[in-house]
Write an enzyme that holds these catalytic residues in place. Structure first.
Site, PDB file in Angstrom:
ATOM      1  CD  GLU A 120      -4.071  -0.322  -7.145  1.00 14.41           C
ATOM      2  OE1 GLU A 120      -3.155  -1.112  -6.933  1.00 14.41           O
ATOM      3  OE2 GLU A 120      -4.271   0.688  -6.452  1.00 14.41           O
ATOM      4  CB  CYS A 133     -10.853   6.353  -5.534  1.00 11.49           C
ATOM      5  SG  CYS A 133      -9.154   6.850  -5.753  1.00 11.49           S
ATOM      6  CB  CYS A 140       2.129   7.887 -11.939  1.00 12.73           C
ATOM      7  SG  CYS A 140       2.039   9.659 -11.599  1.00 12.73           S
ATOM      8  CB  CYS A 144       5.393  10.958  -5.404  1.00 15.08           C
ATOM      9  SG  CYS A 144       4.701  12.390  -6.275  1.00 15.08           S
ATOM     10  CB  CYS A 147       3.261   7.344  -4.674  1.00 17.68           C
ATOM     11  SG  CYS A 147       1.870   6.846  -5.705  1.00 17.68           S
ATOM     12  CB  CYS A 364      -1.895   5.770  -5.039  1.00 18.60           C
ATOM     13  SG  CYS A 364      -1.825   6.140  -6.757  1.00 18.60           S
TER      14      CYS A 364
END
Ligand code: SAH
Length: 385
Positions: A120, A133, A140, A144, A147, A364
């Site tokens: 994205e 951004c 990832c 977390c 997220c 995100c």
């Protein structure tokens, strides 16, 4: 800014030439010019019998004029353009979904990277600023739990070319309306400091006055807090801004919300941040996503103020943009403002980040998650807001 001088040996040249010949004869895939750094591009053109200044011209076409094909490179001869087109390409990412906020100020694009991976990129228009951004990884590994990207796990690192191509795509688009990318934040999908070499090569190219030419002070990198990489970053010649995703003022809570805290607990992280400030004299941003009943009490605000007292820093409060797969909710407005006021009263510079782009899944990894749901036959869930 210190200028970089590249040296490369006869072995580099031979290796690059072999790679190009091999690709051309046996694999038949075209060389993506965005996968080449400056010395590689220079070697490729030298191997084609071109003088050194050609590499500079092609580099400028790619990064200053955001060319998408060789026909646009009008100061190269037609035969050279044809030769280049036969063996190379400029692989800009292909959009698979574009969402624009009601006021047109936020545009979010989901790009396919050529295989199954998607990333994205978000454009935010604010006054004269055009902030992009961008993503540094597909997925990832930091996990977390609040997220959407953390929930999907790690897929792969992006190459430097894939990172800069996100910027070039948008720069090209903005040019058609006489706009320019003025700021870049490495805050899209992925952990930039876990893909350090490619991220920094992208920074070089975006900062290079012969290339994209954006001042490092107009770039900010956001990290969960990978301590050795923060220390490495503070020694880089490019003064890229540092943002740290804090989200909790004590170790037990941060262990839960940002699991990498178990490896680099707050005391270590704050030491690294203090050293970063001493070396760079730059103000550090701390991001703090406010989660309903989790990290948003007056006690948390006081703990945060104690943790940050005396630091050259700024706190960005972001009400959490809730994701489908996580138990955390966003704090209500009155608690957000109470938290801000308490920090402010303790002398900590703080702003509440407006939830721009919330109507276009701008958290995100959220657009990708939504796109996957809608295209996989999986049950659709209602939008979060
Ligand atoms: N891995 C890096 C950069 C990517 S995320 C980092 O963690 O800093 C960019 C920022 O968005 C981080 O502060 C992240 O914690 C935050 N974020 C992720 N999901 C969010 C959500 N659903 N609501 C609000 N902020 C979120």
């Amino acid at each position: 800014m210190r200028k970089k001088v590249y040296f490369f040996s006869i072995f580099d040249a031979a290796w690059i030439q072999w790679r190009f010949l091999f690709c051309e004869r046996y694999i038949m895939t075209k060389q993506n010019l965005l996968d080449l750094n400056k010395p590689d591009l220079t070697a490729m053109l030298a191997e084609m019998g071109e003088p050194a200044f050609r590499a500079k011209q092609v580099w400028a076409w790619l990064y200053r004029h955001h060319a998408a094909n060789f026909d646009e490179m009008t100061n190269l001869s037609k035969p050279l353009r044809a030769k280049l087109a036969a063996r190379a390409e400029i692989a800009l990412p292909s959009p698979v979904a574009v969402l624009t906020s009601g006021d047109d100020e936020t545009v979010k694009t989901l790009f396919n990277l050529g295989g199954t991976e998607e990333i994205e990129v978000v454009l935010m228009r604010y006054d004269k600023r055009r902030t992009l951004c961008i993503s540094t990884q597909a997925g990832c590994a930091m996990a977390c739990p609040f997220c959407a990207t953390g929930q999907m796990g790690f897929r792969r690192n992006l190459s430097a070319g894939e990172i800069v191509s996100q910027v070039l795509y948008y720069a090209r688009m903005l040019r058609s309306t006489d706009e320019k990318v003025t700021n870049i934040v490495f805050m899209g999908m992925g952990e930039p400091l876990a893909n350090y070499a490619a991220t920094w090569e992208a920074v070089h190219r975006l900062n290079d006055p012969d290339g994209f030419g954006l001042g490092a002070r107009h770039m900010t990198l956001s990290t969960v807090g990978l301590v050795p990489a923060i220390r490495q970053m503070s020694r880089e010649p490019e003064q890229v801004g540092l943002a740290v995703s804090l989200h909790a003022p004590n170790d037990p809570l941060r262990d839960e919300l940002v699991p990498v805290n178990r490896r680099y607990p707050l005391a270590m992280l704050m030491d690294a941040v203090r050293d970063y400030i001493t070396i760079t004299h730059r103000r550090v941003t701390f991001e703090y996503a406010l989660m309903d009943g989790k990290n948003d009490s007056p006690r948390h605000a006081d703990e945060l103020a104690t943790l940050l007292r005396g630091l050259l820093c700024h706190v960005n409060l972001i009400p959490l943009n809730p994701t489908d797969g996580s138990p955390y909710g966003g704090s209500p407005a009155e608690r957000v403002y109470a938290f801000r006021d308490r920090l402010q009263a303790a002398g900590i510079p703080v702003t509440v980040r407006i939830r721009r782009g919330i109507d276009i899944q701008a958290g995100c990894g959220q657009l990708r998650a939504k796109h996957r749901r809608e295209n996989s036959g999986a049950p659709k869930t209602a939008p979060t807001e």
